[in-house]
Write a protein that holds these residues in place. Sequence first.
Motif, short mmCIF file in Angstrom:
data_model
loop_
_atom_site.label_atom_id
_atom_site.label_comp_id
_atom_site.label_asym_id
_atom_site.label_seq_id
_atom_site.Cartn_x
_atom_site.Cartn_y
_atom_site.Cartn_z
N VAL A 183 0.86 -1.18 0.00
CA VAL A 183 0.00 0.00 0.00
C VAL A 183 0.89 1.23 0.00
O VAL A 183 1.84 1.33 0.79
CB VAL A 183 -0.91 -0.02 1.26
N ALA A 184 0.60 2.20 -0.91
CA ALA A 184 1.48 3.37 -1.06
C ALA A 184 1.51 4.22 0.20
O ALA A 184 2.56 4.72 0.61
CB ALA A 184 1.01 4.20 -2.25
N GLN A 185 0.34 4.40 0.84
CA GLN A 185 0.29 5.22 2.05
C GLN A 185 -0.35 4.42 3.17
O GLN A 185 -1.53 4.61 3.50
CB GLN A 185 -0.50 6.50 1.78
N PRO A 186 0.43 3.52 3.78
CA PRO A 186 -0.15 2.67 4.82
C PRO A 186 -0.46 3.48 6.08
O PRO A 186 0.14 4.53 6.31
CB PRO A 186 0.95 1.65 5.09
N ARG A 187 -1.40 2.97 6.88
CA ARG A 187 -1.64 3.56 8.21
C ARG A 187 -0.46 3.14 9.06
O ARG A 187 -0.20 1.94 9.22
CB ARG A 187 -2.94 3.03 8.80
N MET A 188 0.27 4.12 9.60
CA MET A 188 1.52 3.80 10.29
C MET A 188 1.27 3.41 11.75
O MET A 188 0.57 4.10 12.47
CB MET A 188 2.48 4.98 10.23
N PRO A 189 1.88 2.32 12.19
CA PRO A 189 1.76 1.91 13.58
C PRO A 189 2.73 2.67 14.49
O PRO A 189 3.66 3.31 14.01
CB PRO A 189 2.13 0.42 13.53
N ALA A 190 2.51 2.55 15.80
CA ALA A 190 3.44 3.12 16.78
C ALA A 190 4.73 2.30 16.78
O ALA A 190 4.73 1.14 16.35
CB ALA A 190 2.80 3.09 18.16
N GLY A 191 5.80 2.90 17.25
CA GLY A 191 7.08 2.18 17.32
C GLY A 191 7.83 2.27 16.01
O GLY A 191 7.53 3.10 15.15
N ASP A 192 8.84 1.40 15.84
CA ASP A 192 9.63 1.40 14.61
C ASP A 192 8.87 0.67 13.51
O ASP A 192 8.07 -0.23 13.78
CB ASP A 192 10.98 0.67 14.83
N VAL A 193 9.17 1.06 12.27
CA VAL A 193 8.51 0.43 11.12
C VAL A 193 9.57 0.11 10.07
O VAL A 193 10.46 0.93 9.82
CB VAL A 193 7.45 1.37 10.50
N ARG A 194 9.49 -1.07 9.50
CA ARG A 194 10.31 -1.39 8.33
C ARG A 194 9.36 -1.84 7.22
O ARG A 194 8.29 -2.40 7.50
CB ARG A 194 11.38 -2.45 8.63
N ILE A 195 9.75 -1.59 5.98
CA ILE A 195 8.84 -1.87 4.86
C ILE A 195 9.54 -2.69 3.78
O ILE A 195 10.68 -2.40 3.42
CB ILE A 195 8.31 -0.55 4.25
N GLY A 196 8.84 -3.75 3.31
CA GLY A 196 9.36 -4.57 2.22
C GLY A 196 9.68 -5.98 2.68
O GLY A 196 9.84 -6.24 3.88
N GLY A 197 9.75 -6.91 1.70
CA GLY A 197 10.03 -8.30 2.01
C GLY A 197 11.42 -8.48 2.60
O GLY A 197 12.28 -7.62 2.46
N PHE A 198 11.62 -9.64 3.25
CA PHE A 198 12.90 -9.95 3.88
C PHE A 198 13.79 -10.78 2.97
O PHE A 198 14.96 -10.97 3.26
CB PHE A 198 12.66 -10.74 5.17
N GLY A 199 13.20 -11.32 1.89
CA GLY A 199 13.96 -12.23 1.04
C GLY A 199 13.85 -13.67 1.56
O GLY A 199 14.88 -14.34 1.72
N GLY A 237 15.19 -14.72 8.99
CA GLY A 237 16.02 -15.24 10.09
C GLY A 237 17.23 -14.35 10.34
O GLY A 237 17.57 -14.04 11.49
N GLY A 238 17.87 -13.94 9.25
CA GLY A 238 19.05 -13.07 9.36
C GLY A 238 18.69 -11.75 10.03
O GLY A 238 19.41 -11.24 10.89
N TRP A 239 17.53 -11.21 9.65
CA TRP A 239 17.08 -9.93 10.22
C TRP A 239 16.80 -10.09 11.72
O TRP A 239 17.15 -9.23 12.52
CB TRP A 239 15.83 -9.46 9.46
N LEU A 240 16.19 -11.21 12.09
CA LEU A 240 15.86 -11.44 13.51
C LEU A 240 17.13 -11.48 14.36
O LEU A 240 17.19 -10.92 15.46
CB LEU A 240 15.08 -12.76 13.67
N ARG A 241 18.16 -12.14 13.82
CA ARG A 241 19.44 -12.23 14.55
C ARG A 241 20.09 -10.86 14.65
O ARG A 241 20.49 -10.43 15.73
CB ARG A 241 20.38 -13.20 13.83
N GLU A 242 20.19 -10.22 13.49
CA GLU A 242 20.89 -8.94 13.41
C GLU A 242 20.24 -7.89 14.32
O GLU A 242 20.92 -7.11 14.99
CB GLU A 242 20.79 -8.49 11.94
N GLN A 243 18.91 -7.90 14.36
CA GLN A 243 18.18 -6.88 15.15
C GLN A 243 17.91 -7.35 16.59
O GLN A 243 17.21 -6.69 17.33
CB GLN A 243 16.85 -6.56 14.47
N GLU A 244 18.46 -8.52 16.94
CA GLU A 244 18.32 -9.07 18.29
C GLU A 244 16.85 -9.08 18.74
O GLU A 244 16.50 -8.55 19.80
CB GLU A 244 19.21 -8.30 19.28
#
Length: 257
Positions: free
Chosen positions: A38-54, A60-67
Motif C-alpha cells: 500500500v502506497a500510504q499505509p496507516r503507520m503503527p506506533a514504534g519502529d517500522v520497516r517496509i518490504g520483504g525480507f527475502g 532469520g538473518g534480520w531477527l538475529r541482526e536486530q536481536e
Amino acid sequence: MPGTHILVLGGTAEARQLAAELAARPATRVTTSLAGRVAQPRMPAGDVRIGGFGGPEGLGGWLREQEVDAVVDATHPFAAVISAHAAQAAAAVGIPLCVLRRPGWSAGPGDRWHPADSLADAAAQLPALGRSVFLTTGRLGLAAFADLGQLRFLVRSVEPPEPPLPPHTHVLLARGPFTVEGERELLRTHGIDVLVTKDSGGPATAAKLTAARELSLPVVVVRRPPAPTGVALAPDVAGVLELLGGLLSRAAAGRCP
Ligand code: NAP
C-alpha cells in the motif's frame, strides 16, 4: 517484558493495536514490518520497516541482526506465505512466535453463502449466481475472473487492482471500515446481484455481509488457507499479549542455567 524487542508482522488493524500496546510498555522496543503493498499505509506506533525480507533465511538473518526476542505474526489470514516463513525463521533462530488470527465470519439466518476453495472456484460459481458482481477480494488475483466477459464487475480495493481484469469492470478505490448503510446504498446503486469476498473476518469489512443478507443476495465466500499449526495462536490482541508474556518468561528461563 524488560529490554525486549518484538517484531510484529503487520498489515492489519490488529497489528497496529498490538504495536500501540507494546510501544507504550517500558523497556520494550516494537518493530512492525509491512509488506509495502500500500502506497500510504496507516503507520503503527514504534519502529517500522517496509518490504520483504527475502524469504525465511532473510527473515532469520534480520531477527538475529536486530536481536529480536519474539515474533508476532499479525498478518492477514490470507497472507499464508509470510506466515509460513515466520514459523520457519523463528524456529531456526530459536525465539518464540505467536500468531494472531482473528476468527472467520459465520453465516446466520437469512444468509445465502456459497463457500469457495479459491478465487478460481469463486469465478467458476459466479455465472450460475448472478450477472452483476461486487468483487471485494483485494487487488491481486483478479485474473481468475478475467474470462467472465458476460458479467459486470464492481471491484473495490485500497490500491488499483492488478490486471488482467474482466472486460466489464468498474473500479472503486476505498479503504474500510464500511457501514451497513453505505454498503446497502452501493449494492443498490450498482444493481449488484452477487457478492464475492474472502473470509477475512473482523468488523471493518463485515457490513457488506449484512447488506447482502438484507437484500437477499448470494455471497461467494472464499475459504481461508489453513491456520499455522504447532504454534501459539490467539484470536485477538489481548490473547497475544497474554501468550507473549508466558512465551518470553519461558524463553528467559531456558537461557538461564
Ligand atoms: P504473502 O503472500 O503471505 O507474502 C508474500 C511475500 O510478501 C512474503 O514472502 C514476503 O516477502 C512479503 N511479505 C508479506 N507480508 C509481509 C510483511 N508483513 N512484512 C514484510 N514482508 C512481507 O502476503 P500477501 O498476501 O501478499 O500480503 C501482504 C501483506 O498485506 C501482509 O502483511 C498482509 O497482512 C496484508 N494483507 C493481505 C491481504 C490478503 O488478502 N492477502 C489482505 C489485507 C492485508 P519475502 O519472502 O521477501 O520476505
